[in-house]
Motif scaffolding. Structure first.
Motif, mmCIF file in Angstrom:
data_model
loop_
_atom_site.group_PDB
_atom_site.id
_atom_site.type_symbol
_atom_site.label_atom_id
_atom_site.label_comp_id
_atom_site.label_asym_id
_atom_site.label_seq_id
_atom_site.Cartn_x
_atom_site.Cartn_y
_atom_site.Cartn_z
ATOM 1 N N PHE A 1 -25.508 42.973 -1.318
ATOM 2 C CA PHE A 1 -25.939 42.840 -2.710
ATOM 3 C C PHE A 1 -24.765 42.473 -3.616
ATOM 4 O O PHE A 1 -24.891 41.639 -4.514
ATOM 5 N N VAL A 2 -23.590 43.095 -3.377
ATOM 6 C CA VAL A 2 -22.406 42.786 -4.183
ATOM 7 C C VAL A 2 -22.045 41.312 -4.040
ATOM 8 O O VAL A 2 -21.762 40.623 -5.024
ATOM 9 N N LYS A 3 -22.028 40.818 -2.805
ATOM 10 C CA LYS A 3 -21.699 39.408 -2.571
ATOM 11 C C LYS A 3 -22.720 38.490 -3.249
ATOM 12 O O LYS A 3 -22.360 37.467 -3.842
ATOM 13 N N TYR A 4 -23.987 38.870 -3.168
ATOM 14 C CA TYR A 4 -25.029 38.071 -3.802
ATOM 15 C C TYR A 4 -24.844 38.040 -5.319
ATOM 16 O O TYR A 4 -24.914 36.978 -5.946
ATOM 17 N N ARG A 5 -24.571 39.188 -5.919
ATOM 18 C CA ARG A 5 -24.387 39.235 -7.361
ATOM 19 C C ARG A 5 -23.150 38.431 -7.789
ATOM 20 O O ARG A 5 -23.135 37.788 -8.834
ATOM 21 N N ASN A 6 -22.114 38.484 -6.964
ATOM 22 C CA ASN A 6 -20.924 37.683 -7.261
ATOM 23 C C ASN A 6 -21.248 36.191 -7.260
ATOM 24 O O ASN A 6 -20.757 35.436 -8.098
ATOM 25 N N LEU A 7 -22.081 35.774 -6.287
ATOM 26 C CA LEU A 7 -22.489 34.371 -6.244
ATOM 27 C C LEU A 7 -23.315 33.991 -7.466
ATOM 28 O O LEU A 7 -23.153 32.903 -8.031
ATOM 29 N N ILE A 8 -24.199 34.900 -7.892
ATOM 30 C CA ILE A 8 -25.020 34.643 -9.071
ATOM 31 C C ILE A 8 -24.138 34.477 -10.307
ATOM 32 O O ILE A 8 -24.310 33.556 -11.105
ATOM 33 N N ASP A 9 -23.174 35.408 -10.450
ATOM 34 C CA ASP A 9 -22.275 35.338 -11.609
ATOM 35 C C ASP A 9 -21.414 34.084 -11.579
ATOM 36 O O ASP A 9 -21.179 33.450 -12.612
ATOM 37 N N GLU A 10 -20.915 33.739 -10.374
ATOM 38 C CA GLU A 10 -20.092 32.541 -10.248
ATOM 39 C C GLU A 10 -20.893 31.299 -10.595
ATOM 40 O O GLU A 10 -20.402 30.398 -11.281
ATOM 41 N N ASN A 11 -22.152 31.265 -10.142
ATOM 42 C CA ASN A 11 -23.005 30.122 -10.438
ATOM 43 C C ASN A 11 -23.284 30.016 -11.935
ATOM 44 O O ASN A 11 -23.292 28.924 -12.512
ATOM 45 N N ALA A 12 -23.483 31.174 -12.581
ATOM 46 C CA ALA A 12 -23.716 31.174 -14.020
ATOM 47 C C ALA A 12 -22.494 30.658 -14.763
ATOM 48 O O ALA A 12 -22.614 29.904 -15.737
ATOM 49 N N ASN A 13 -21.312 31.081 -14.313
ATOM 50 C CA ASN A 13 -20.081 30.609 -14.952
ATOM 51 C C ASN A 13 -19.906 29.107 -14.775
ATOM 52 O O ASN A 13 -19.476 28.403 -15.692
ATOM 53 N N LEU A 14 -20.230 28.623 -13.556
ATOM 54 C CA LEU A 14 -20.122 27.190 -13.299
ATOM 55 C C LEU A 14 -21.094 26.406 -14.173
ATOM 56 O O LEU A 14 -20.754 25.365 -14.727
ATOM 57 N N LYS A 15 -22.323 26.932 -14.320
ATOM 58 C CA LYS A 15 -23.303 26.246 -15.156
ATOM 59 C C LYS A 15 -22.876 26.243 -16.612
ATOM 60 O O LYS A 15 -23.050 25.263 -17.324
ATOM 61 N N SER A 16 -22.305 27.373 -17.035
ATOM 62 C CA SER A 16 -21.816 27.448 -18.410
ATOM 63 C C SER A 16 -20.707 26.430 -18.647
ATOM 64 O O SER A 16 -20.689 25.730 -19.663
#
Length: 461
Positions: free
Chosen positions: A120-135
């Motif tokens: 779950f931690v790895k998944y959330r990190n990917l979600i956050d990283e993707n959000a930062n990239l989109k931003s």
């Protein structure tokens, strides 16, 4: 994101299970809380933020499907991990289909809970990283690092938007340092291929004997006995964008092979028989006049026509002076943020100096000048003394000087400023190092040695 930044809610009617899992998760650094029923869990979710629910599949007052539905309605970002004794159970299968994150089966062990939590931690990190990239991508799409208020640059912005909406090849022309790569990146960032990489190829930096392998790749043993296959840039750029900088430097034979690949949308690695698909956007750039090179036979006409379906010419910075200060202010903000320096603005004399200078190195020279000023200034305003010497005004030079003499004078000014560091000087001038070495030899420029004899030497490559 670290475990201590995440909140996990355990929901199980068994007090021993709640206590056990809560203890394990807290020991791993998570914020963990527990409830005995679905209703109690929902009350807590309405009162405080929760990242993940770890719940038994059968609760006394609510099944896992209802808990999943209500939790997702409350916060779609909440993930649910199930405690189930049977992965083939209909409720388990249906919950996974409806968006449950994972499940844990008995026997209940710290290792299995820890692995699910780590996942779950790895998944959330990917979600956050993707959000930062989109931003970052949205910010890039907004200005694309492409700054200018001149009418010419407004036209370039429209061309970028039009080009990004298609997969048609684009040819970007303009002097060295004027921002051709920035325009290419803006096109890629605004295109449907933006989620995949833009692969850079500096054609002038690739030795002729390696050009074919670099572009098309090679199979095992071809041509120099390498025991493994190598992917070429066309293959690496699959689904994304291939940026061919200094495209006129490609050898004539490779130009022909590139024409075939682009026309057929297929190519083979060197030494290979398998045909591979071409699936990438092609953007080419050059400071040379490719049309003139076509007329002299130095560049293939069919490749020029293929690459130049859409052409964007970037005028030099001296021809759009209204963009100089705007661009300088952008670099100042960006560089100050990167260096954590508090500089308010350019002083008025510094602004006048930048506005009057003719910037032969274009945007790249301006960026380097601002970076130098940020590093050396001791004031909250950039002063003229913080900038590199910007005193060569073409209007003050004799009209009889040839272009070669002007270029030589500029080299003689830039090289000492860069302490004869060829790499830095080439960056300021906006040329490849090999080009700069050739110009130094062509004009007979020598570097004084630090010896009493006063002898000189030519910089060696």
């Amino acid at each position: 994101m670290r475990p201590e930044h995440l909140k996990v809610l355990i929901v199980d009617s068994d007090a021993n299970v709640r206590e056990l899992i809560t203890g394990w998760l807290k020991a791993d650094g998570f914020h963990a809380a527990a409830e005995s029923s679905g209703e109690a869990a929902m009350r807590r979710l309405r009162e405080e933020h929760t990242d993940c629910i770890l719940a038994a599949i059968n609760l006394p007052d609510m099944d896992i499907l209802e808990l999943l539905r209500q939790a997702k309605l409350l916060d779609p970002a909440i993930e649910v991990i199930m405690l189930t004794s049977n992965v083939a159970d209909a409720s388990t299968v249906q919950a996974m289909r409806l968006g449950a994150f994972d499940y844990i089966v008995p026997p209940l062990q710290r290792e299995s809970v820890g692995l699910a939590a780590l996942k779950f931690v790895k998944y959330r990190n990917l979600i956050d990283e993707n959000a930062n990239l989109k931003s970052g991508l949205e910010a890039y799409r907004k200005d694309g690092d492409i700054l200018g208020r001149s009418p010419t640059f407004e036209q370039i912005r429209h061309l970028i938007a039009d080009a990004a909406a298609t997969d048609i090849p684009v040819l970007i022309t303009g002097e060295n340092g004027c921002g051709k790569e920035r325009v290419a990146r803006a096109i890629h960032a605004a295109s449907s291929r933006c989620s995949l990489p833009m692969v850079m190829v500096s054609c002038s930096a690739i030795p002729e004997h390696r050009a074919e392998r670099e572009l098309f790749g090679s199979e095992c043993g071809a041509p120099d006995g390498v025991p493994y296959p190598k992917r070429g840039r066309l293959e690496i750029a699959f689904g994304g964008t291939l940026f061919l900088d200094h495209v006129s430097a490609l050898p004539a034979r490779i130009q022909g092979e590139l024409v075939q690949a682009l026309q057929r949308q297929m190519f083979r690695r060197v030494g290979g028989t398998l045909e591979l698909p071409v699936d990438c956007r092609i953007i080419a750039a050059d400071s040379a006049d490719l049309a003139a090179l076509v007329r002299t036979g130095e560049f293939r006409e069919d490749l020029y026509l293929l690459l130049g379906a859409v052409q964007i010419h970037i005028p030099p910075l001296r021809d759009r002076r209204e963009d100089i200060l705007l661009t300088a202010e952008y670099f100042l903000r960006r560089i100050c943020a990167a260096m954590n320096k508090n500089i308010v603005d350019f002083s008025e004399p510094a602004r006048q100096l930048m506005q009057q200078y003719h910037w032969p190195g274009n945007v790249r020279e301006l960026e380097n000048a601002v970076e130098r000023a940020v590093v050396v200034t001791v004031s909250t305003y950039i002063q003229p003394m913080d900038l590199p010497p910007l005193q060569t005004d073409p209007a003050t030079l004799p009209a009889s000087l040839s272009l070669e003499e002007l270029e030589k004078r500029h080299l003689l000014k830039v090289l000492p400023l860069m302490k004869w560091n060829i790499k830095k000087a080439a960056e300021v001038l906006g040329v490849e190092r090999t080009t700069l070495y050739n110009k130094i030899r062509r004009y007979g420029i020598t570097r004084p040695l630090r010896r009493p004899s006063g002898s000189v030497q030519v910089p060696q490559q």
